[in-house]
Enzyme design. Sequence first.
Site, mmCIF file in Angstrom:
data_model
loop_
_atom_site.group_PDB
_atom_site.id
_atom_site.type_symbol
_atom_site.label_atom_id
_atom_site.label_comp_id
_atom_site.label_asym_id
_atom_site.label_seq_id
_atom_site.Cartn_x
_atom_site.Cartn_y
_atom_site.Cartn_z
ATOM 1 N N SER A 55 -14.421 -3.471 -14.872
ATOM 2 C CA SER A 55 -14.809 -5.102 -15.600
ATOM 3 C C SER A 55 -15.938 -5.683 -14.930
ATOM 4 C CB SER A 55 -13.489 -5.984 -15.155
ATOM 5 O OG SER A 55 -13.361 -5.995 -13.883
ATOM 6 N N GLN B 116 -15.027 2.800 -7.183
ATOM 7 C CA GLN B 116 -14.444 1.622 -6.544
ATOM 8 C C GLN B 116 -12.803 1.878 -6.574
ATOM 9 O OE1 GLN B 116 -15.467 -2.231 -8.553
ATOM 10 N NE2 GLN B 116 -16.121 -0.742 -10.203
ATOM 11 N N ASP C 57 -7.858 5.702 -4.989
ATOM 12 C CA ASP C 57 -6.722 6.840 -5.540
ATOM 13 C C ASP C 57 -7.150 8.394 -5.172
ATOM 14 O OD1 ASP C 57 -7.470 6.265 -8.748
ATOM 15 O OD2 ASP C 57 -8.251 7.620 -7.621
ATOM 16 N N HIS D 242 -14.664 1.672 -1.745
ATOM 17 C CA HIS D 242 -13.800 0.791 -1.301
ATOM 18 C C HIS D 242 -12.758 1.542 -0.522
ATOM 19 C CE1 HIS D 242 -14.816 -2.163 -4.767
ATOM 20 N NE2 HIS D 242 -15.885 -2.080 -3.833
ATOM 21 N N TYR E 166 0.777 -1.134 -0.115
ATOM 22 C CA TYR E 166 0.037 0.033 -0.002
ATOM 23 C C TYR E 166 0.806 1.282 -0.121
ATOM 24 C CZ TYR E 166 -4.437 -2.458 -0.191
ATOM 25 O OH TYR E 166 -5.312 -3.368 -0.440
ATOM 26 N N ASN F 55 -15.485 1.666 -21.873
ATOM 27 C CA ASN F 55 -14.524 0.574 -21.730
ATOM 28 C C ASN F 55 -13.937 0.348 -23.036
ATOM 29 O OD1 ASN F 55 -13.202 -1.989 -21.106
ATOM 30 N ND2 ASN F 55 -14.533 -1.506 -19.016
ATOM 31 N N CYS G 267 -0.641 1.776 16.177
ATOM 32 C CA CYS G 267 -1.910 2.743 16.743
ATOM 33 C C CYS G 267 -1.390 3.332 18.069
ATOM 34 C CB CYS G 267 -3.077 1.957 17.141
ATOM 35 S SG CYS G 267 -4.481 3.177 17.844
ATOM 36 N N ARG H 133 1.717 1.672 -3.694
ATOM 37 C CA ARG H 133 0.636 2.398 -4.276
ATOM 38 C C ARG H 133 0.090 3.755 -3.826
ATOM 39 N NH1 ARG H 133 -3.945 -1.817 -3.667
ATOM 40 N NH2 ARG H 133 -5.095 -0.714 -5.359
HETATM 41 C C1 BV8 Z 1 -18.079 -8.240 0.443
HETATM 42 C C2 BV8 Z 1 -10.053 -1.680 -2.355
HETATM 43 C C3 BV8 Z 1 -19.454 -9.078 2.168
HETATM 44 C C4 BV8 Z 1 -8.575 -2.529 -2.178
HETATM 45 C C5 BV8 Z 1 -11.120 -3.598 -3.724
HETATM 46 C C6 BV8 Z 1 -20.736 -12.615 -5.180
HETATM 47 C C7 BV8 Z 1 -20.355 -13.071 -6.189
HETATM 48 C C8 BV8 Z 1 -18.839 -13.886 -6.075
HETATM 49 C C9 BV8 Z 1 -18.031 -13.104 -5.099
HETATM 50 C C10 BV8 Z 1 -18.406 -12.325 -4.357
HETATM 51 C C11 BV8 Z 1 -19.926 -12.198 -4.249
HETATM 52 N N1 BV8 Z 1 -19.986 -11.199 -3.115
HETATM 53 C C12 BV8 Z 1 -18.899 -10.892 -2.416
HETATM 54 C C13 BV8 Z 1 -18.056 -11.527 -3.330
HETATM 55 C C14 BV8 Z 1 -16.773 -11.715 -2.865
HETATM 56 C C15 BV8 Z 1 -15.810 -10.409 -3.370
HETATM 57 C C16 BV8 Z 1 -15.919 -10.476 -4.916
HETATM 58 O O1 BV8 Z 1 -16.594 -9.678 -5.586
HETATM 59 N N2 BV8 Z 1 -14.879 -11.072 -5.545
HETATM 60 C C17 BV8 Z 1 -14.567 -11.092 -6.838
HETATM 61 C C18 BV8 Z 1 -13.042 -10.987 -7.097
HETATM 62 C C19 BV8 Z 1 -15.365 -12.238 -7.468
HETATM 63 N N3 BV8 Z 1 -16.194 -9.040 -2.962
HETATM 64 C C20 BV8 Z 1 -16.171 -8.783 -1.702
HETATM 65 O O2 BV8 Z 1 -15.180 -9.286 -0.913
HETATM 66 C C21 BV8 Z 1 -16.488 -7.667 -1.157
HETATM 67 N N4 BV8 Z 1 -17.052 -7.673 0.194
HETATM 68 O O3 BV8 Z 1 -18.816 -8.699 -0.252
HETATM 69 O O4 BV8 Z 1 -18.341 -8.335 1.817
HETATM 70 C C22 BV8 Z 1 -19.237 -10.612 1.886
HETATM 71 C C23 BV8 Z 1 -17.880 -10.968 1.779
HETATM 72 C C24 BV8 Z 1 -17.743 -12.499 1.253
HETATM 73 C C25 BV8 Z 1 -18.811 -13.057 0.731
HETATM 74 C C26 BV8 Z 1 -19.942 -12.531 0.565
HETATM 75 C C27 BV8 Z 1 -20.128 -11.187 1.152
HETATM 76 C C28 BV8 Z 1 -15.307 -6.081 -1.070
HETATM 77 C C29 BV8 Z 1 -14.876 -6.129 -2.458
HETATM 78 C C30 BV8 Z 1 -13.990 -4.774 -2.259
HETATM 79 C C31 BV8 Z 1 -12.438 -5.271 -2.390
HETATM 80 N N5 BV8 Z 1 -11.546 -4.170 -2.560
HETATM 81 N N6 BV8 Z 1 -10.526 -2.308 -3.525
HETATM 82 C C32 BV8 Z 1 -7.301 -2.181 -2.852
HETATM 83 O O5 BV8 Z 1 -7.698 -1.776 -3.869
HETATM 84 O O6 BV8 Z 1 -6.442 -2.675 -2.771
HETATM 85 S S1 BV8 Z 1 -11.783 -4.069 -5.096
HETATM 86 C C33 BV8 Z 1 -10.557 -3.484 -5.956
HETATM 87 O O7 BV8 Z 1 -10.877 -4.467 -7.342
HETATM 88 C C34 BV8 Z 1 -11.013 -2.396 -6.655
HETATM 89 O O8 BV8 Z 1 -11.596 -1.339 -6.039
HETATM 90 C C35 BV8 Z 1 -12.307 -2.816 -8.069
HETATM 91 O O9 BV8 Z 1 -13.479 -2.817 -7.174
HETATM 92 C C36 BV8 Z 1 -11.638 -4.044 -8.309
HETATM 93 C C37 BV8 Z 1 -11.109 -3.736 -9.762
HETATM 94 O O10 BV8 Z 1 -11.921 -3.975 -10.508
HETATM 95 P P1 BV8 Z 1 -12.090 -2.652 -11.407
HETATM 96 O O11 BV8 Z 1 -11.932 -1.459 -10.944
HETATM 97 O O12 BV8 Z 1 -13.352 -2.891 -12.482
HETATM 98 O O13 BV8 Z 1 -10.629 -2.714 -12.408
HETATM 99 P P2 BV8 Z 1 -10.327 -3.903 -13.394
HETATM 100 O O14 BV8 Z 1 -8.806 -3.813 -13.450
HETATM 101 O O15 BV8 Z 1 -10.871 -5.259 -13.148
HETATM 102 O O16 BV8 Z 1 -11.020 -3.440 -14.976
HETATM 103 C C38 BV8 Z 1 -10.478 -2.246 -15.495
HETATM 104 C C39 BV8 Z 1 -11.535 -2.049 -16.586
HETATM 105 O O17 BV8 Z 1 -11.416 -1.030 -17.212
HETATM 106 C C40 BV8 Z 1 -11.325 -3.313 -17.777
HETATM 107 O O18 BV8 Z 1 -12.474 -3.467 -18.120
HETATM 108 C C41 BV8 Z 1 -10.544 -2.502 -18.679
HETATM 109 O O19 BV8 Z 1 -11.130 -2.954 -20.202
HETATM 110 C C42 BV8 Z 1 -11.107 -1.007 -18.406
HETATM 111 N N7 BV8 Z 1 -10.063 0.001 -19.028
HETATM 112 C C43 BV8 Z 1 -8.735 0.044 -18.897
HETATM 113 N N8 BV8 Z 1 -8.298 1.292 -19.245
HETATM 114 C C44 BV8 Z 1 -9.391 2.027 -19.676
HETATM 115 C C45 BV8 Z 1 -10.532 1.260 -19.297
HETATM 116 N N9 BV8 Z 1 -11.795 1.773 -19.696
HETATM 117 C C46 BV8 Z 1 -11.726 3.059 -20.272
HETATM 118 N N10 BV8 Z 1 -10.553 3.661 -20.378
HETATM 119 C C47 BV8 Z 1 -9.523 3.261 -20.307
HETATM 120 N N11 BV8 Z 1 -8.513 4.157 -20.383
#
Ligand code: BV8
Length: 253
Positions: A195, A107, A110, A125, A73, A219, A153, A76
Amino acid sequence: MSEQSAVSIPPGLVEALRGAKSIAVLTGAGISAESGLPTFRDPQTGLWEKFRPEDLATSEAFQRNPKLVWEWYAHRRELMGQAQPNPGHAALAAIERHAATFTLVTQNIDGLHQRADSRNVLELHGNITRTRCFEEDTLVESWSANGEVPPHCPRCGGLLRPDVVWFGESLPEETFEQALEAAIFCDLFFSIGTSGLVEPAASLTEVARRAGATIVVINLEVEPLASPDLYQLNGPAGQILPELVRQAWRDEV
Ligand code: BV8
């Protein structure tokens, strides 16, 4: 299509934007890509190339190796501190200035939206510039820089952690409630640079669609499409959003 840009904006979308009463926007890492910040899909570099973000961004990883996660962190935080908002961030701030009701749900941790002068920002987030006590779960502004990594702390001696939501942790309830409300009551919903893989953030687009909003997806990996209730624009948000604002309000971004 204005003379200088190669970005094509469906005319119906320009009308929809001008006529929108309430706008909600969901952003992901893609909107900060043009500010030089890697997305979660991009391979990590240097020290961190052998780690998947999902493996480091968990409470378990922090308890297993607090020093590693704190330093990730810190790395980052430095990158995000050096990054500048790009024209995509600025265009969203311009849309907010024109819209009657506007909510930006991000999400990203930054803080670039706020640095681009966006006002009504919901950080689903968390934010990397804030720090919390791992034991007491309270915000901590200052601590003694005695070289301990992670620092401790000043109140209870517990480890300090970034004020972000890790996988497996629940989102800040109030903030997610406000995001849900914005999605339900908007008439135009943008999904930009995400995504859509992480829940519950990803479900906001479907909530808005079911509530009757016109959906706009921007996207790099989406099929171009223009229909009255769904627009998909393929390309960089930092080019598409300024052009959309230019065509809607002829004022430069
Ligand atoms: C929770 C902070 C209760 C930290 C982050 C249901 C189904 C399956 C799984 C789950 C579910 N419910 C909960 C889960 C578990 C989990 C989850 O979703 N897992 C995923 C991986 C399957 N969710 C959680 O744990 C959440 N908590 O639900 O609590 C619970 C717990 C357990 C089980 C049930 C309930 C908490 C989620 C938050 C985690 N923290 N960030 C840190 O940053 O270090 S998530 C982090 O990753 C980001 O914040 C963001 O959310 C995610 C990344 O996704 P994107 O931002 O979309 O980025 P990505 O790189 O994937 O995509 C970029 C896109 O941009 C691409 O499409 C690309 O084509 C496009 N792009 C690129 N350049 C450009 C562009 N578009 C336009 N212009 C450009 N120039």
